[in-house]
Design an enzyme around this catalytic site. Structure first.
Site, PDB file in Angstrom:
ATOM      1  N   TYR A   1      -9.321   8.909   2.789  1.00 55.43           N
ATOM      2  CA  TYR A   1      -8.381   7.929   2.252  1.00 55.43           C
ATOM      3  C   TYR A   1      -7.694   7.232   3.422  1.00 55.43           C
ATOM      4  O   TYR A   1      -8.294   7.028   4.464  1.00 55.43           O
ATOM      5  CB  TYR A   1      -7.408   8.608   1.275  1.00 55.43           C
ATOM      6  CG  TYR A   1      -6.587   7.605   0.522  1.00 55.43           C
ATOM      7  CD1 TYR A   1      -7.197   6.548  -0.153  1.00 55.43           C
ATOM      8  CD2 TYR A   1      -5.211   7.689   0.501  1.00 55.43           C
ATOM      9  CE1 TYR A   1      -6.446   5.601  -0.822  1.00 55.43           C
ATOM     10  CE2 TYR A   1      -4.458   6.742  -0.172  1.00 55.43           C
ATOM     11  CZ  TYR A   1      -5.078   5.699  -0.825  1.00 55.43           C
ATOM     12  OH  TYR A   1      -4.334   4.754  -1.481  1.00 55.43           O
TER      13      TYR A   1
ATOM     14  N   LYS B   1      -9.641   7.582  -3.992  1.00 58.36           N
ATOM     15  CA  LYS B   1      -8.627   8.086  -4.921  1.00 58.36           C
ATOM     16  C   LYS B   1      -9.223   9.082  -5.913  1.00 58.36           C
ATOM     17  O   LYS B   1      -8.602  10.105  -6.233  1.00 58.36           O
ATOM     18  CB  LYS B   1      -7.973   6.912  -5.662  1.00 58.36           C
ATOM     19  CG  LYS B   1      -6.996   6.101  -4.815  1.00 58.36           C
ATOM     20  CD  LYS B   1      -5.672   6.822  -4.644  1.00 58.36           C
ATOM     21  CE  LYS B   1      -4.685   6.032  -3.806  1.00 58.36           C
ATOM     22  NZ  LYS B   1      -3.804   5.153  -4.566  1.00 58.36           N
TER      23      LYS B   1
ATOM     24  N   GLU C   1      -5.288   0.118  -9.382  1.00 60.80           N
ATOM     25  CA  GLU C   1      -5.157   0.324  -7.938  1.00 60.80           C
ATOM     26  C   GLU C   1      -5.337  -0.984  -7.171  1.00 60.80           C
ATOM     27  O   GLU C   1      -6.308  -1.708  -7.369  1.00 60.80           O
ATOM     28  CB  GLU C   1      -6.220   1.341  -7.481  1.00 60.80           C
ATOM     29  CG  GLU C   1      -6.158   1.695  -6.019  1.00 60.80           C
ATOM     30  CD  GLU C   1      -4.908   2.470  -5.654  1.00 60.80           C
ATOM     31  OE1 GLU C   1      -4.473   2.343  -4.501  1.00 60.80           O
ATOM     32  OE2 GLU C   1      -4.377   3.187  -6.521  1.00 60.80           O
ATOM     33  N   ASP C   2      -4.377  -1.269  -6.290  1.00 59.72           N
ATOM     34  CA  ASP C   2      -4.462  -2.381  -5.338  1.00 59.72           C
ATOM     35  C   ASP C   2      -4.629  -3.743  -5.995  1.00 59.72           C
ATOM     36  O   ASP C   2      -5.389  -4.594  -5.528  1.00 59.72           O
ATOM     37  CB  ASP C   2      -5.578  -2.131  -4.316  1.00 59.72           C
ATOM     38  CG  ASP C   2      -5.180  -1.049  -3.326  1.00 59.72           C
ATOM     39  OD1 ASP C   2      -3.981  -0.900  -3.059  1.00 59.72           O
ATOM     40  OD2 ASP C   2      -6.077  -0.356  -2.817  1.00 59.72           O
TER      41      ASP C   2
ATOM     42  N   ASP D   1       0.381   1.873  -7.097  1.00 58.29           N
ATOM     43  CA  ASP D   1       1.172   1.173  -6.088  1.00 58.29           C
ATOM     44  C   ASP D   1       2.609   0.986  -6.554  1.00 58.29           C
ATOM     45  O   ASP D   1       3.542   1.078  -5.750  1.00 58.29           O
ATOM     46  CB  ASP D   1       0.547  -0.190  -5.770  1.00 58.29           C
ATOM     47  CG  ASP D   1      -0.852  -0.035  -5.205  1.00 58.29           C
ATOM     48  OD1 ASP D   1      -0.998   0.577  -4.151  1.00 58.29           O
ATOM     49  OD2 ASP D   1      -1.803  -0.518  -5.845  1.00 58.29           O
TER      50      ASP D   1
ATOM     51  N   ASN E   1       0.972   0.833   5.789  1.00 61.12           N
ATOM     52  CA  ASN E   1      -0.225   1.392   6.383  1.00 61.12           C
ATOM     53  C   ASN E   1      -1.359   0.371   6.260  1.00 61.12           C
ATOM     54  O   ASN E   1      -1.232  -0.592   5.515  1.00 61.12           O
ATOM     55  CB  ASN E   1      -0.593   2.745   5.726  1.00 61.12           C
ATOM     56  CG  ASN E   1      -0.686   2.695   4.231  1.00 61.12           C
ATOM     57  OD1 ASN E   1      -1.224   1.750   3.682  1.00 61.12           O
ATOM     58  ND2 ASN E   1      -0.167   3.694   3.552  1.00 61.12           N
TER      59      ASN E   1
END
Length: 578
Positions: free
Chosen positions: A120, A190, A261-262, A285, A433
């Site tokens: 990850y 994930k 996700e994202d 998120d 990150n």
């Protein structure tokens, strides 16, 4: 221990049973020979016993020596260490994942702190960027714009009945943005963490890539790019495809939990709001990050002896994660007794234009929800009436500063020193990150505050030595929350995930860390204890869902028993021919 999902497909391949005399669990396997060896769920590699090799038609298909599992694990770990840089190690683990899932997960579980950053963040960001160039073999399911009108049929081709689905539209991958079909690397990572962290069986997790095109010109110009070669769908076209997908998911995989996700900023809130009650789903998120941040802040406050209700919190960054964290902390302050009218004066957010105030022209969407009361800036001075981070830190004197903007170096020495003058023990979470995007390194934050700051980061950092104290840097990693949320929701058959579930997850992580007397102790638990954390989070989330009437009634003891029973362990069972 559940060792396979309850699907009709798997009854054709294997079935778990227990010996009526000894109670020993074993698998009845309905394939033979190479079909077993080439099945990553069933493959034991060199650990197939002589009896299994004879009974299952495997003799001659493997080297003659039989390995004990510890020998096999040691060999795999040596190969991991010899695989070169982080991307090389990722590719080694991906290849292992493709041929022997039990060994892959055994290796990851035994080396969580070392391998989570490989499978990850931060390594997966590099993998997403290079996805089309390092592609080996498919994993998960791809739904693209060419599948409009037949999405349900595409989902059926997955060949599994998942309990957990991680779905991404690839637009906001970590700190690197639109990666097109390369975002599948995030979904795969994930799903792997659901298994490694919470024991979701490998055959019960499904990565799902929603390829709606890309606006990344480098990808569109790359002859090796594996995704759809057109600009991203927007507006009604985008929503109609997601509507079809959500309807198909509910029909083909009823009861499965979907983790969004994202998705980028406002779209993430739009998707969450539109489908939250239509499909058991959440946005990691927004909600997972929020719960993890709340846990870290609660732990830091315990360590320095402050109360949550006394905090003044600033978020630098107002995308999906920043806004989600701000809303989470407002909910936490509300729970601590702060009046609603006061919340917009206690949690402030900045975006690229500066401090977000409710009187900003054309303010809409999630930014309207996190805007500050203009009264908070009465008497402040700023260039052109706008207030940047230094202005906010100087005038507001926050006690907690959180960075989620992906702006490397944003927490300058002047800002951090100013923060320290306004608060003797500030909490500083530099969460952007991968590592290259961090707002300030832990070493600098501690040096500029003379060791007074409570520090957490989004990516892993080594300990910092300062004034004779070793500061362990806790990683604010969503893996501390989302696997347990998925497991807890799954075992209680949740209908939806209200805010109470994420508040419970935050408290569970906070309680797991507990008090620490040693100076420099981290404010987040080590990833080496991820499975224990996930177990505690799952029980807390399951209970919260039952209490909120978001799941059928279950006694607390039954929730704990279901969690324990559902956590798959990566160990080989004995096989018998079907």
């Amino acid at each position: 221990m559940i060792t396979q999902p309850p699907t009709s497909l798997l009854r054709q391949r294997y079935e778990q049973r227990a010996d009526p005399q000894t109670g020993e669990k074993y698998l009845v396997v309905f394939d033979r020979g190479a079909a077993i060896k080439d099945d990553p769920v069933l493959n034991k590699g060199t650990c197939f016993t002589p009896e299994e090799r004879d009974e299952l038609g495997l003799r001659g298909l493997l080297p003659p020596a039989v390995s004990e599992p510890p020998q096999q694990q040691a060999r795999a770990y040596q190969n991991f260490l010899a695989a070169g840089d982080a991307v090389g190690q990722y590719l080694f683990l991906a290849a292992l994942h493709d041929r022997n899932e039990t060994l892959f997960y055994r290796l990851v579980v035994d080396h969580l702190e070392q391998m989570v950053p490989i499978i990850y963040t931060p390594t997966v960001g590099k993998v997403c960027e290079r996805y089309s160039h390092i592609y080996r073999r498919p994993r998960g399911i791809y739904v693209s714009t060419q599948d409009r009108g037949r999405v349900a049929d595409v989902l059926k081709n997955a060949g599994v009945t998942p309990r957990i689905i991680v779905a991404t539209d690839n637009e906001a991958i970590l700190g690197i943005g639109d990666q097109g079909v390369g975002g599948m690397g995030i979904a795969i990572g994930k799903v792997s963490l659901y298994t490694a962290g919470a024991g979701i069986h490998p055959a019960q997790g499904l990565p799902l890539d929603i390829d709606v095109g890309t606006d990344n010109p480098k990808l569109l110009a790359d002859p090796m790019y594996l995704g759809m070669r057109h600009p991203r769908l927007r507006g009604d076209e985008y929503i109609s495809l997601l509507d079809e997908l959500v309807e198909a998911l509910a029909r083909v995989f009823p009861g499965a939990l979907v983790q969004w996700e994202d998705f980028a900023n406002e779209r993430a809130f739009q998707v969450l709001g539109r489908y939250r009650r239509k499909l058991l789903s959440f946005d990691d998120d927004i909600q997972g990050t929020g719960a993890t941040v709340e846990a870290g802040i609660r732990t830091a406050l315990d360590r320095i002896g402050r109360r949550l209700e006394d905090e003044r919190i600033v978020f630098f960054g107002a995308g999906a994660s920043g806004a989600g964290c701000a809303l989470q902390m407002r909910n936490a302050l509300r729970g601590a007794g702060i009046a609603d009218a006061e919340l917009s004066r206690r949690v402030l957010c900045l975006d690229s234009k500066g401090l977000i105030l409710s009187d900003r022209p054309s303010l809409a969407g999630h930014k309207a929800q996190i805007a500050a009361d203009p009264a908070v800036v009465a008497g402040w001075t700023g260039a052109g009436g706008a207030f940047g981070l230094l202005d906010v830190v100087r005038n507001f004197e926050p006690t907690t500063l959180v960075g989620v903007a992906g702006q490397p170096g944003a927490f300058t020495e002047e800002i951090v020193r100013t923060l320290g003058r306004g608060c003797a023990r500030p909490i500083v979470l530099a969460l952007s990150n991968p590592t290259s995007q961090v707002e300030a390194t832990p070493e600098n934050i501690l040096r500029w505050t003379n060791g007074a700051a409570m520090v957490g980061t989004g990516s892993p950092f080594p300990p910092v030595e300062l004034n004779g104290v070793t500061y362990e840097i806790g990683q604010c990693n969503n893996a501390l929350v989302f696997p347990g949320v998925g497991l807890g929701a799954s075992v209680v058959n949740a209908r939806w995930l209200p805010d109470e579930a994420f508040a419970a997850a935050a408290r569970a992580v906070h309680e797991f860390v507990g008090p620490a007397s040693a100076p420099g102790a981290p404010i987040f638990p080590s990833l080496s204890r991820l499975r224990q954390v996930s177990r505690q989070v799952a029980i807390a989330v399951g209970q919260a869902l039952v209490d909120a009437d978001a799941a059928p009634f279950l006694a607390t003891s039954d929730i704990a028993a279901r969690v324990e029973d559902a956590m798959w362990e990566p160990v080989y069972l004995k096989y018998r021919p079907g």
